[in-house]
Scaffold this active site. Structure first.
Site, PDB file in Angstrom:
ATOM      1  N   VAL A  69      12.819  20.283  10.894  1.00  0.00           N
ATOM      2  CA  VAL A  69      12.275  19.122  10.184  1.00  0.00           C
ATOM      3  C   VAL A  69      12.481  17.877  11.043  1.00  0.00           C
ATOM      4  O   VAL A  69      11.716  16.918  10.968  1.00  0.00           O
ATOM      5  CB  VAL A  69      12.915  18.984   8.773  1.00  0.00           C
ATOM      6  CG1 VAL A  69      14.393  18.641   8.856  1.00  0.00           C
ATOM      7  CG2 VAL A  69      12.202  17.939   7.937  1.00  0.00           C
ATOM      8  N   HIS A  78      26.016  23.061  12.309  1.00  0.00           N
ATOM      9  CA  HIS A  78      24.595  22.785  12.058  1.00  0.00           C
ATOM     10  C   HIS A  78      23.867  24.018  11.510  1.00  0.00           C
ATOM     11  O   HIS A  78      22.942  24.537  12.133  1.00  0.00           O
ATOM     12  CB  HIS A  78      23.921  22.282  13.342  1.00  0.00           C
ATOM     13  CG  HIS A  78      22.721  21.418  13.059  1.00  0.00           C
ATOM     14  ND1 HIS A  78      22.309  20.404  13.883  1.00  0.00           N
ATOM     15  CD2 HIS A  78      21.838  21.426  12.022  1.00  0.00           C
ATOM     16  CE1 HIS A  78      21.225  19.823  13.381  1.00  0.00           C
ATOM     17  NE2 HIS A  78      20.931  20.436  12.248  1.00  0.00           N
ATOM     18  N   SER A  80      19.994  24.939   7.440  1.00  0.00           N
ATOM     19  CA  SER A  80      18.822  25.737   7.047  1.00  0.00           C
ATOM     20  C   SER A  80      19.014  27.227   7.337  1.00  0.00           C
ATOM     21  O   SER A  80      18.069  28.002   7.233  1.00  0.00           O
ATOM     22  CB  SER A  80      17.584  25.223   7.789  1.00  0.00           C
ATOM     23  OG  SER A  80      17.752  25.362   9.192  1.00  0.00           O
TER      24      SER A  80
HETATM   25  O1  LIG Z   1      18.405  20.001  11.528  1.00  0.00           O
HETATM   26  C1  LIG Z   1      17.570  20.810  11.363  1.00  0.00           C
HETATM   27  C2  LIG Z   1      16.178  20.538  11.460  1.00  0.00           C
HETATM   28  O2  LIG Z   1      15.789  19.451  11.923  1.00  0.00           O
HETATM   29  O3  LIG Z   1      15.403  21.416  11.077  1.00  0.00           O
END
Ligand SMILES: O=CC(=O)O
Length: 373
Positions: A104, A337, A340
């Site tokens: 994203v 991180h 997702s």
């Molecule tokens: O951080 C995760 C993304 O930008 O998908």
């Protein structure tokens, strides 16, 4: 991947430069894919209308490989570590029509340059909203409830090799409770940025008895009073209110940083901001590491300006060693991180990124196209 064949892209010996190539042909548009996308790879390799050149590992695409293989490509599918800049466009040449990122975020893409060269850019919003909201709540619970210390005690044991020394000490491991109680009936959650993920996080927090929601919006956006009134009524909250940074810092019991990265949001959470926060508050960052000044946060935790922090992202990641000041802070819970990182969401992101790529290659609609201007 049955229709793919292995071809050596280079004879250089000191690095792995072997690509998986499908349907070799001069007449078909070539696309370069910077990761093995697992089960989603078949969606590309089974197509007969494109030539696919694939970095065959599910991690870090070597820059040298990318610069070499992107020559003549019409499209490229990248991930956050793959920098899309003048060097890459130069290597690609004039055929490049689309950059599709499986993320994203898009800080790794030089958007003004894309606009200048009329290269379309795809990204993957929406499909990861729920997974990141899940992780935001998880970190709020973990950071508030001392999970860093508690979990490492179980894993590593105390001097006795167990956690027996802490057998029901009434206040050891205690932290601020996320849910409301009869004796503590008000809870204010704050959001730095109030987009899709923040709103999905708020929805998850309502059953915890949250009473107030405050947030900051970008200075250029208009207050959405109708939406806020609707959220307030739907969740039976005492308030859903857009506030300034000062009030956000002072009033949040749990503060979620959920705003895009970049110059505008760099170090919005700095020492001055952290000093204003409540001593029992918890800070969660599941957006971009650059929004929070890491050194200031380490000091805030060390000197107990705030209670704890839960981070999915840290400035300078992924090179965060065990000697990093935040890693050393017992009340800081850090995960690498993984916002997702669920099978369902990553598959949805890969599919969306592929659909964007194909749309860009054939000049049709892309399901999620960024306005690069
Ligand atoms: O951080 C995760 C993304 O930008 O998908």
């Amino acid at each position: 991947m049955s229709s793919g064949s292995i071809a050596s892209a280079s004879s250089r010996s000191n690095m792995r430069l072997t690509s998986v190539v499908s349907h070799l042909s001069d007449s078909k548009p070539k696309v370069v894919i910077c990761r093995d996308l697992g089960p989603a790879t078949a969606l590309l390799m089974n197509r007969t209308d494109i030539e696919v050149v694939l970095w065959p590992e599910d991690r870090g695409c070597a820059r040298e490989w990318l610069l070499e293989n992107i020559k003549g490509a019409v499209g490229v599918l990248v991930l956050l570590p793959d920098i899309v800049n003048a060097e890459l466009l130069e290597a690609a040449g004039p055929n490049l029509r689309v950059v599709s990122t499986m993320s994203v975020g898009y800080e790794h893409i030089d958007l003004p340059l894309m606009a200048q060269r009329k290269i379309r850019v795809g990204y993957t919003p929406d499909v990861l909203t729920e997974a990141v909201a899940d992780l935001s709540v998880m970190l709020a619970l973990m950071a508030g409830r001392n999970d860093g210390v508690a979990y490492s005690l179980v894993k590593n044991g105390d001097a006795s090799g167990s956690w027996s020394k802490f057998n029901w000490s009434p206040f050891t491991f205690c932290g601020p409770q996320l849910s409301t109680t009869a004796s503590s009936p008000n809870r204010t959650v704050g959001f730095l940025g109030f987009g899709r993920i923040s709103q999905a996080t708020l929805a998850r927090l309502v059953p915890f008895g949250i009473t107030h929601c405050i947030y900051t919006g970008s200075p250029t956006s208009k207050p959405e009073t109708a939406r806020d009134a609707a959220l307030k009524a739907k969740y039976k909250l005492a308030a859903v209110e857009r506030v300034d940074l000062d009030r956000l810092a002072r009033e949040s019991d749990v503060l979620f940083v959920l705003t895009p990265g970049g110059k505008e949001t760099y170090h919005l959470v700095d020492a001055a901001f952290l000093k204003k926060m409540k001593e029992m508050s918890v800070l969660i960052n599941t957006s971009r590491g650059t929004v929070v000044d890491s050194d200031a946060l380490a000091t805030a935790l060390h000197e107990k300006w705030i209670w704890g922090a839960g981070l999915d992202v840290v400035e300078g990641e992924p090179r965060i060693g065990t000697d990093h000041p935040l890693v050393k802070e017992p009340r800081c819970v850090i995960v690498p991180h993984i916002g997702s990182a669920t099978f369902q969401t990553r598959m949805d992101m890969a599919t969306r990124a592929i659909d964007n790529l194909i749309g860009g290659v054939f000049g049709t609609e892309m399901p999620a196209e960024l306005d690069a201007r």
